[in-house]
Design a protein around this motif. Structure first.
Motif, short mmCIF file in Angstrom:
data_model
loop_
_atom_site.label_atom_id
_atom_site.label_comp_id
_atom_site.label_asym_id
_atom_site.label_seq_id
_atom_site.Cartn_x
_atom_site.Cartn_y
_atom_site.Cartn_z
N ARG A 53 0.80 -1.03 0.03
CA ARG A 53 -0.06 -0.07 -0.01
C ARG A 53 0.85 1.22 0.22
N GLN A 54 0.56 2.31 -0.59
CA GLN A 54 1.22 3.77 -0.71
C GLN A 54 -0.05 4.55 -0.49
N LEU A 55 0.13 5.27 0.58
CA LEU A 55 -0.71 6.30 1.01
C LEU A 55 -0.27 7.76 0.37
N PRO A 56 -1.21 8.32 0.14
CA PRO A 56 -0.61 9.92 -0.32
C PRO A 56 0.53 10.58 0.40
N THR A 59 5.54 6.49 1.61
CA THR A 59 6.50 5.55 0.91
C THR A 59 5.67 4.42 0.85
N ILE A 60 6.05 3.37 -0.07
CA ILE A 60 5.13 2.17 -0.12
C ILE A 60 5.64 1.23 1.05
N LYS A 61 4.52 0.48 1.50
CA LYS A 61 4.55 -0.44 2.54
C LYS A 61 4.09 -1.83 2.46
N LEU A 62 4.81 -2.89 2.89
CA LEU A 62 4.45 -3.98 2.53
C LEU A 62 3.35 -4.34 3.82
#
Length: 123
Positions: A53-56, A59-62
């Motif tokens: 997931r990448q929230l606005p 950074t991208i998180k697993l």
């Protein structure tokens, strides 16, 4: 079908949630659950599936890593009450965001990786 091992799911939430993947668009209301499917044609040795997931502005998180045939998925620091996943076989899996709320707006995607015999040698 995943193109290049990635499938993108965009969640936009206010009073409704818009889910987009490479094959469909789905609207859900706040408080609903949203499930996306991921599949590939890379072969049965690609048993690992990862949901990110990448929230606005972040950074991208697993969120979770899954393995075919194993129901004990690794959610790390993420809540099993908020997220769930299935991985019934090597070629497919699902990811669900429970009880959608505005903070769930972001980019979600899956990736797969291949099992390697060298994985077992390092253990």
């Amino acid at each position: 079908v995943v193109d290049g091992l990635f499938k993108i799911l965009t969640v936009i939430c206010c009073t409704q949630v818009l889910l987009e993947s490479d094959t469909s668009t789905l609207w859900r209301n706040k408080g609903d659950n949203a499930t996306v499917e991921c599949s590939h044609t890379k072969g049965g040795s690609y048993v690992y599936m990862y949901w990110y997931r990448q929230l606005p502005g972040e950074t991208i998180k697993l969120i979770v890593s899954t393995t075919a045939g194993n129901d004990d998925h690794d959610f790390g620091k993420f809540s099993k009450e908020k997220f769930s996943a299935t991985k019934p076989d090597a070629e497919s899996g699902t990811f669900t965001v429970e009880n959608l709320e505005p903070g769930d707006q972001g980019l979600y995607f899956c990736a797969v990786s291949e099992h390697s015999d060298t994985d077992a040698l390092g253990r």
